[in-house]
Scaffold this motif. Structure first.
Motif, PDB file in Angstrom:
ATOM      1  N   UNK A  51      66.917  51.892  51.258  1.00  0.00           N
ATOM      2  CA  UNK A  51      65.914  52.418  50.321  1.00  0.00           C
ATOM      3  C   UNK A  51      64.585  52.734  51.021  1.00  0.00           C
ATOM      4  N   UNK A  52      64.598  52.746  52.360  1.00  0.00           N
ATOM      5  CA  UNK A  52      63.418  53.234  53.093  1.00  0.00           C
ATOM      6  C   UNK A  52      63.589  54.747  53.180  1.00  0.00           C
ATOM      7  N   UNK A  53      63.121  55.428  52.122  1.00  0.00           N
ATOM      8  CA  UNK A  53      63.468  56.846  51.947  1.00  0.00           C
ATOM      9  C   UNK A  53      62.214  57.712  51.863  1.00  0.00           C
ATOM     10  N   UNK A  54      62.463  59.003  51.830  1.00  0.00           N
ATOM     11  CA  UNK A  54      61.394  60.003  51.779  1.00  0.00           C
ATOM     12  C   UNK A  54      61.125  60.371  50.314  1.00  0.00           C
ATOM     13  N   UNK A  55      59.912  60.860  50.069  1.00  0.00           N
ATOM     14  CA  UNK A  55      59.617  61.353  48.713  1.00  0.00           C
ATOM     15  C   UNK A  55      60.528  62.547  48.439  1.00  0.00           C
ATOM     16  N   UNK A  56      61.307  62.473  47.375  1.00  0.00           N
ATOM     17  CA  UNK A  56      62.193  63.588  47.007  1.00  0.00           C
ATOM     18  C   UNK A  56      62.126  63.713  45.495  1.00  0.00           C
ATOM     19  N   UNK A  57      62.691  64.772  44.960  1.00  0.00           N
ATOM     20  CA  UNK A  57      62.482  65.035  43.537  1.00  0.00           C
ATOM     21  C   UNK A  57      62.766  63.829  42.615  1.00  0.00           C
ATOM     22  N   UNK A  58      63.938  63.200  42.740  1.00  0.00           N
ATOM     23  CA  UNK A  58      64.199  62.090  41.798  1.00  0.00           C
ATOM     24  C   UNK A  58      63.290  60.879  42.014  1.00  0.00           C
ATOM     25  N   UNK A  59      62.657  60.796  43.205  1.00  0.00           N
ATOM     26  CA  UNK A  59      61.830  59.620  43.505  1.00  0.00           C
ATOM     27  C   UNK A  59      60.340  59.921  43.406  1.00  0.00           C
ATOM     28  N   UNK A  60      59.967  61.152  43.066  1.00  0.00           N
ATOM     29  CA  UNK A  60      58.564  61.512  42.853  1.00  0.00           C
ATOM     30  C   UNK A  60      57.781  61.530  44.178  1.00  0.00           C
ATOM     31  N   UNK A  61      56.476  61.753  44.101  1.00  0.00           N
ATOM     32  CA  UNK A  61      55.639  61.875  45.306  1.00  0.00           C
ATOM     33  C   UNK A  61      54.301  61.194  45.038  1.00  0.00           C
ATOM     34  N   UNK A  62      53.963  60.223  45.876  1.00  0.00           N
ATOM     35  CA  UNK A  62      52.752  59.433  45.626  1.00  0.00           C
ATOM     36  C   UNK A  62      51.481  60.282  45.611  1.00  0.00           C
ATOM     37  N   UNK A  63      51.448  61.331  46.445  1.00  0.00           N
ATOM     38  CA  UNK A  63      50.255  62.181  46.504  1.00  0.00           C
ATOM     39  C   UNK A  63      50.067  63.050  45.266  1.00  0.00           C
TER      40      UNK A  63
END
Length: 483
Positions: A51-63
């Motif tokens: 679960x050390x993953x990149x921001x992607x559509x299903x996981x949203x984007x912190x910025x």
């Protein structure tokens, strides 16, 4: 009262779903769910790396959050009773810097106590804001800086009515709280923003009978180190916002310096910890308080040590006290706090938070048990028996009132040359000197170096304090302003 939705943890739930989908990763990070780094996977575990993953559509984007992170922010705001909450992954340092940089531009004044964390003064170096220091009172018997007294705050506001904001430590490292509500009301009457550094105050939001938290006091922003006493992973933090600020502007300020590759390990740890504290914080912190009180009572029975508490309260510079902080004054047994700190670690395998010239601090939090506290108490008892000595010749204070010669930014970026610290009296410092922890500067850029400060630095070094901040890693030399 929290809404029923506090039992949700949207980021955590989205990661669980992602994991179940067995996605084939052609994105970063390059370890590809741990397959590319077997040693790391062995060390941290497959579940962690998957679960050390990149921001992607299903996981949203912190910025630019629009889904699960946005929902998690709303739940956090609700839990802390704030207008908005930002998830911070560059530590509380970046939350403190975002607060100052959101309300102060170059040349703007900000009122602050001088015993702030280095991150606040770093924000002045980055932004060019000008500090107006309110010197905290000092309890000379204990050698600790106190909170901000109302008369000192009023004086600073009258002398600097153009100040944009006031910055308050709530609580200090030693558990001392200022009168946050009165200071906030005074500041708002003068049109100033109120920023609170609550790095050590997560539990104020969830425990009963705790000192007043910044959002309840009406502050405009608060930086809360969820990782310190709230159970999340190191480096994860919340920035809480009141209703007088423009959320979009604050997000832009955060995004100036915050990573664009936010760690989902940190984000999910904030999400899960917020849920735990919102659902069970009262019980958790009742237990923490009773453990700390037990430790204090037992240590005070030993004699020679003084574990202080609410008896210090004076209604002003010590408006309240955080009883979860187990702070023990050691000077009466002839040992500096840092010496007790070293003996505990080297001889007893006990790691406490810090020792300074006169005190030690043990952090009691959500993960402590009575057995560990009993071990700390018995070790302190034995240390007294084995190491106690005459206390004459010991330094009696931790805080020296600074003489500010120029703005921190100007000093930091000015022409400088290096001098031996012992020969630097009278010069203006171009860099920091501080004991870490707690990371409160003895000297900051722009301040005049005095014999008293030099004596203090030499003494702290001789007692084994971990000094940091200068370019010279051995803290023998200091860069001063001037060619």
């Amino acid at each position: 009262m929290h809404s029923a939705s506090q039992d949700r943890a949207p980021i955590y739930e989205a990661l669980q779903k992602y994991k179940a989908m067995r996605i084939v990763p052609f994105d970063v990070p390059g370890h590809k769910q741990g397959r590319g780094n077997p040693e790391l996977r062995e060390f941290l575990g497959e579940r962690c790396l998957s679960v050390d993953v990149n921001a992607m559509k299903p996981l949203d984007n912190l910025g630019h959050p629009v889904s699960v992170i946005k929902e998690a922010e709303e739940l956090a705001a609700d839990a802390f009773d704030a207008y908005h909450a930002f998830f911070m992954v560059n530590g509380t340092t970046s939350a403190v810097q975002a607060m100052i940089m959101s309300v102060c531009k170059q040349g703007d004044k900000i009122i602050m106590p001088r015993n702030v964390h280095k991150s606040a003064i770093n924000a002045l170096i980055i932004s060019g804001a000008i500090p107006v220091y309110v010197n905290p009172g000092v309890n000379n018997a204990l050698g600790i800086p106190l909170g901000m007294s109302i008369s000192e705050v009023k004086k600073a506001m009258e002398q600097h009515p153009d100040a944009k904001a006031i910055f308050i430590n709530n609580p200090t490292y030693y558990g001392i709280c200022s009168d946050l509500k009165t200071i906030t009301e005074l500041a708002h009457q003068k049109g100033m923003f109120v920023l609170a550094d609550e790095a050590h105050g997560t539990h104020f939001y969830f425990g009963e009978n705790q000192p007043l938290n910044a959002m309840a006091a009406g502050a405009d922003m608060a930086a809360v180190s969820m990782h310190k006493t709230g159970g999340s992973l190191s480096q994860s933090s919340f920035l809480l916002i009141g209703s007088r600020l423009n959320i979009g502007h604050v997000r832009q300020i955060i995004n100036l310096t915050q990573t664009t590759s936010a760690s989902y390990l940190l984000l999910s740890s904030l999400d899960i910890s917020r849920r735990n504290l919102a659902l069970d914080g009262k019980n958790i912190f009742a237990k923490v308080t009773s453990l700390a009180n037990y430790g204090r009572d037992e240590i005070n029975k030993i004699g020679g040590y003084y574990a202080f508490s609410k008896e210090l309260i004076n209604g002003d510079s010590i408006f309240d006290f955080d009883t979860t902080k187990l702070v023990v004054h050691t000077r009466d047994i002839g040992l500096a706090g840092v010496e007790v700190y070293d003996i505990l670690r080297d001889n007893y395998d006990i790691q406490i938070e810090f020792g300074d010239i006169g005190n030690i601090l043990a952090i009691i939090s959500v993960g402590d048990r009575a057995l560990a506290l009993e071990r700390l108490v018995s070790s302190l008892s034995e240390i007294k028996r084995l190491y106690m000595r005459d206390k004459t010749g010991m330094f009696d204070h931790e805080y020296i009132t600074p003489d500010v010669g120029m703005a921190p930014q100007r000093a930091f970026y000015s022409e400088q040359h290096s001098l031996p610290i012992r020969k630097s009296a009278g010069q203006i410092s171009g860099e920091f000197v501080m004991a870490y922890p707690p990371g409160i500067p003895i000297l900051a850029p722009g301040e005049r170096i005095t014999e008293e400060i030099i004596d203090y630095i030499v003494y702290a070094k001789s007692k084994g304090s971990f000094l940091t901040g200068t370019e010279d890693m051995f803290i023998e030399n200091i860069r001063v302003v001037g060619e």
